[in-house]
Motif scaffolding. Sequence first.
Motif, short mmCIF file in Angstrom:
data_model
loop_
_atom_site.label_atom_id
_atom_site.label_comp_id
_atom_site.label_asym_id
_atom_site.label_seq_id
_atom_site.Cartn_x
_atom_site.Cartn_y
_atom_site.Cartn_z
N ARG A 81 0.83 -1.21 0.00
CA ARG A 81 0.00 0.00 0.00
C ARG A 81 0.87 1.26 0.00
N ALA A 82 1.94 1.25 0.81
CA ALA A 82 2.84 2.40 0.86
C ALA A 82 3.56 2.58 -0.47
N ALA A 83 4.01 1.47 -1.07
CA ALA A 83 4.70 1.54 -2.37
C ALA A 83 3.77 2.06 -3.45
N ALA A 84 2.50 1.67 -3.39
CA ALA A 84 1.52 2.13 -4.38
C ALA A 84 1.30 3.63 -4.29
N GLN A 85 1.58 4.19 -3.11
CA GLN A 85 1.43 5.64 -2.92
C GLN A 85 2.73 6.38 -3.20
N GLY A 86 3.75 5.66 -3.71
CA GLY A 86 4.97 6.32 -4.15
C GLY A 86 6.16 6.22 -3.21
N ASP A 87 6.07 5.46 -2.15
CA ASP A 87 7.18 5.31 -1.20
C ASP A 87 8.22 4.34 -1.79
N HIS A 88 9.35 4.88 -2.24
CA HIS A 88 10.38 4.07 -2.91
C HIS A 88 11.06 3.09 -1.97
N ARG A 89 11.26 3.47 -0.73
CA ARG A 89 11.86 2.53 0.24
C ARG A 89 10.95 1.32 0.45
N VAL B 161 5.90 -5.54 -11.19
CA VAL B 161 5.41 -5.01 -9.91
C VAL B 161 5.98 -3.61 -9.70
N ALA B 162 7.27 -3.45 -9.91
CA ALA B 162 7.91 -2.15 -9.70
C ALA B 162 7.31 -1.09 -10.63
N ARG B 163 7.07 -1.46 -11.86
CA ARG B 163 6.54 -0.50 -12.84
C ARG B 163 5.07 -0.17 -12.60
N ASN B 164 4.31 -1.15 -12.13
CA ASN B 164 2.85 -1.01 -12.08
C ASN B 164 2.28 -0.91 -10.67
N ILE B 165 3.12 -0.79 -9.65
CA ILE B 165 2.61 -0.76 -8.28
C ILE B 165 1.64 0.40 -8.08
N GLY B 166 1.79 1.46 -8.81
CA GLY B 166 0.87 2.59 -8.70
C GLY B 166 -0.55 2.23 -9.13
N ARG B 167 -0.70 1.18 -9.91
CA ARG B 167 -2.03 0.73 -10.34
C ARG B 167 -2.71 -0.13 -9.29
N PHE B 168 -1.95 -0.58 -8.29
CA PHE B 168 -2.54 -1.37 -7.22
C PHE B 168 -3.39 -0.43 -6.37
N GLU B 169 -4.69 -0.67 -6.40
CA GLU B 169 -5.63 0.24 -5.74
C GLU B 169 -5.95 -0.15 -4.31
N GLY B 170 -5.58 -1.35 -3.90
CA GLY B 170 -5.85 -1.77 -2.54
C GLY B 170 -7.26 -2.26 -2.30
N ARG B 171 -8.08 -2.40 -3.36
CA ARG B 171 -9.43 -2.94 -3.18
C ARG B 171 -9.36 -4.41 -2.78
N ALA B 172 -8.50 -5.14 -3.44
CA ALA B 172 -8.25 -6.54 -3.08
C ALA B 172 -6.91 -6.59 -2.36
N ARG B 173 -6.58 -7.74 -1.84
CA ARG B 173 -5.29 -7.89 -1.18
C ARG B 173 -4.17 -7.81 -2.22
N PHE B 174 -3.01 -7.34 -1.82
CA PHE B 174 -1.86 -7.28 -2.71
C PHE B 174 -1.49 -8.68 -3.19
N SER B 175 -1.63 -9.68 -2.31
CA SER B 175 -1.27 -11.05 -2.70
C SER B 175 -2.11 -11.52 -3.89
N THR B 176 -3.37 -11.12 -3.96
CA THR B 176 -4.24 -11.48 -5.08
C THR B 176 -3.73 -10.80 -6.35
N TRP B 177 -3.42 -9.52 -6.26
CA TRP B 177 -2.89 -8.77 -7.40
C TRP B 177 -1.58 -9.39 -7.86
N LEU B 178 -0.73 -9.76 -6.90
CA LEU B 178 0.57 -10.35 -7.23
C LEU B 178 0.41 -11.70 -7.91
N HIS B 179 -0.56 -12.51 -7.49
CA HIS B 179 -0.84 -13.79 -8.15
C HIS B 179 -1.10 -13.58 -9.64
N ILE B 180 -1.92 -12.61 -9.94
CA ILE B 180 -2.29 -12.35 -11.33
C ILE B 180 -1.08 -11.88 -12.13
N VAL B 181 -0.33 -10.95 -11.58
CA VAL B 181 0.87 -10.44 -12.27
C VAL B 181 1.86 -11.59 -12.51
#
Length: 187
Positions: free
Chosen positions: A12-20, A58-78
């Motif tokens: 969630r933090a990475a999706a909001q632009g936190d590079h660390r 993941v690194a390129r598209n993390i900004g598209r992760f909206e947090g509606r579903a769990r990140f693990s679900t999004w990661l499965h698809i990617v």
Amino acid sequence: MALDETTEELARAAAQGDHRSLGELLRRIEPDVLRHCARLLPYHQDAEEASQDTLLAVARNIGRFEGRARFSTWLHIVTANCARTTYRSLKRRAAEQTSDELPESRADPRRVSVIAGSRLDLLDAMEALEADKPELAQALVLRDICELDYNQVADQLGIPLGTAKSRIHQARKYVQGVLGDEYGRFT
């Protein structure tokens, strides 16, 4: 890939632009991504290639992760998409080579795994399904490869639960028709 809450928070933090957070997230998910790719691709080098492609996606598209579903679900698809893309790329490269570019020796049948061959057959069948009926392929990947439950599949695709179950059933019948009765071993 069952990820802990800390990993979900990092996403969630990475999706909001936190590079660390993104760097730490990629470090944490790398072993799971490689394991998941290895389940789909029979050769370790291919799984590593798909894993690296997944981490890059993941690194390129993390900004598209909206947090509606769990990140693990999004990661499965990617991950599943990157593994299938790697497989198609490898298959295309192999087809482009002319017979005079190929070495004379064939694969040693004693060293080629039956499981690896089955996975390749399944990937071929999945590729045919995706070309013919992409909406069925998407549901099947989420259920049988990403191992999401039916409710998660329905949520991820934004469709009713009954429609998700129907698509998965139709997709399994399609793949079973391509593979014969072999597919029962994979589900």
